[in-house]
Design a protein around this motif. Sequence first.
Motif, PDB file in Angstrom:
ATOM      1  N   HIS A 307     -15.834 -47.276  47.734  1.00 55.62           N
ATOM      2  CA  HIS A 307     -16.620 -45.923  47.942  1.00 55.62           C
ATOM      3  C   HIS A 307     -15.500 -44.867  48.255  1.00 55.62           C
ATOM      4  O   HIS A 307     -15.287 -44.083  47.804  1.00 55.62           O
ATOM      5  CB  HIS A 307     -18.002 -46.187  49.184  1.00 55.62           C
ATOM      6  N   GLY A 309     -12.760 -45.977  50.506  1.00 50.52           N
ATOM      7  CA  GLY A 309     -11.664 -46.463  50.939  1.00 50.52           C
ATOM      8  C   GLY A 309     -11.441 -47.440  52.305  1.00 50.52           C
ATOM      9  O   GLY A 309     -10.224 -47.517  52.904  1.00 50.52           O
ATOM     10  N   CYS A 325     -18.327 -48.377  57.105  1.00 48.32           N
ATOM     11  CA  CYS A 325     -18.431 -47.039  57.195  1.00 48.32           C
ATOM     12  C   CYS A 325     -19.680 -46.249  56.757  1.00 48.32           C
ATOM     13  O   CYS A 325     -20.451 -45.495  57.199  1.00 48.32           O
ATOM     14  CB  CYS A 325     -17.292 -46.400  56.193  1.00 48.32           C
ATOM     15  N   HIS A 326     -20.056 -46.903  55.531  1.00 47.35           N
ATOM     16  CA  HIS A 326     -21.459 -46.220  55.117  1.00 47.35           C
ATOM     17  C   HIS A 326     -22.486 -47.459  54.576  1.00 47.35           C
ATOM     18  O   HIS A 326     -23.342 -47.232  53.931  1.00 47.35           O
ATOM     19  CB  HIS A 326     -21.073 -45.351  53.683  1.00 47.35           C
ATOM     20  N   GLY A 327     -21.800 -48.591  54.745  1.00 53.50           N
ATOM     21  CA  GLY A 327     -22.926 -49.611  55.025  1.00 53.50           C
ATOM     22  C   GLY A 327     -22.777 -50.303  53.449  1.00 53.50           C
ATOM     23  O   GLY A 327     -23.817 -50.987  53.131  1.00 53.50           O
ATOM     24  N   SER A 328     -21.890 -50.126  52.884  1.00 54.78           N
ATOM     25  CA  SER A 328     -21.792 -50.737  51.328  1.00 54.78           C
ATOM     26  C   SER A 328     -21.649 -52.176  51.454  1.00 54.78           C
ATOM     27  O   SER A 328     -20.985 -52.899  52.589  1.00 54.78           O
ATOM     28  CB  SER A 328     -20.696 -50.221  50.506  1.00 54.78           C
ATOM     29  N   PRO A 340     -23.094 -47.222  49.153  1.00 53.26           N
ATOM     30  CA  PRO A 340     -22.881 -46.105  48.120  1.00 53.26           C
ATOM     31  C   PRO A 340     -21.762 -46.577  47.486  1.00 53.26           C
ATOM     32  O   PRO A 340     -21.428 -46.026  46.366  1.00 53.26           O
ATOM     33  CB  PRO A 340     -22.424 -45.170  49.132  1.00 53.26           C
TER      34      PRO A 340
HETATM   35 FE1  FES Z   1     -17.535 -48.394  51.990  1.00 49.62          FE
HETATM   36 FE2  FES Z   1     -18.588 -45.624  52.068  1.00 49.62          FE
HETATM   37  S1  FES Z   1     -16.545 -46.299  52.359  1.00 49.62           S
HETATM   38  S2  FES Z   1     -19.507 -47.602  52.118  1.00 49.62           S
END
Ligand code: FES
Length: 382
Positions: A307, A309, A325-328, A340
């Motif tokens: 996503h 990095g 970071c964003h839950g991926s 994401p």
């Molecule tokens: Fe990993 Fe956004 S950087 S989910």
Amino acid sequence: MPDKDKMSVEEILAACRKLDGGGDTSASQPSAAEEPPAPAATPAAEPPSGKKPSEMSVEEILAAARAEKAGRGEASSSEASAPTSAAAPVAPKKKPSEMSVEEILAAARAEKSRPATPAKPAAKPKPAASAKPAAKSSPKPAAGGKKPSGPLDTASILAAARKGSKRGPVSKEEAARTAAPAAAKAGSRVPPMPSKPDFLRPAAKSKPAESRRGFFGSLIGIVFGSAMAVGFVSLAVTQLLWLLGFARFMFPNILIEPPSKFKVGFPDVIGPGQVVTKFKAQFGVWIVRNEYEGVDQIYALRSVCTHLGCTPNWLEAEQKFKCPCHGSGFYKNGINFEGPAPRPLERYAITIADDGQLEVDKSRKFQQELGQWNDPQSFVPV
Ligand code: FES
């Protein structure tokens, strides 16, 4: 002329002096109080006839006196130089009538040896304290109007000196008291104090114009001098920086990175379905043993979220990689399934090294969406 046999001693002496052609008889009156010391028994006093003076007649005495006078003229120089008082004893103070012939002759000689000026003897000697009368008597001339040229007594000399001189101050206070009125009377003034030398005078007070010029001159000098100094310093600093930059340019950048190839151990050590996370912190890679498309294999997953990095974490309980970071979320084989992240994780090339260990090469990457995971360099079959 009286009879010679009946003459008194004074008359005989007067006759002697007259015959000698002497001076003033009145001035040369002998005085019993100041009779000169009679010389000691002088051979010249002996009468030429060999008689005793007491046996001599008046004529013989006179002849002897004349002979003595003549003989004394020859030896006057030697006799004059000799101190009379030291050579002869002091004659006793007697009246002329009581004197012997020798004493009379000695007195006559002493009187003769005196200077012509009578110098009125201090017939009445006064004490030294009474200086005034003595001073009055001593400088007075004799009866003839002549000034006394003979020796004066000490009292007379002191009296004359005191009379002619003023008494001086005996203390500083008295001198100041006497000097101040005298100076004021004479119109004298105190001499002015010497002026200060130039180097002791303050320059600002004495020369204001020059000080202003000096101030502005120094200000201009400081401004321009400082500007020049600042300019020169800046130029020097700039040149130094240029020199350093040129030196840096001469040496190319060197990226110090960990080696792209590294060994992660023997493949039989890794169990089926195991994820080795110990190389994540140092090399950014997971070593995973898992089946992919029916093939048990060992591969190296890059620990970078696709996503933005971030670095995902392996969750053993959930058997997935989770990005904080964003839950991926990514499966164990690296396929993204939540969040994401747009695509699966990437693989590094992995091979068996000469020593049988697994060797990871980070210089080569393989992407699943591009079908690169089928490349034999992207996995090691077990
Ligand atoms: Fe990993 Fe956004 S950087 S989910």
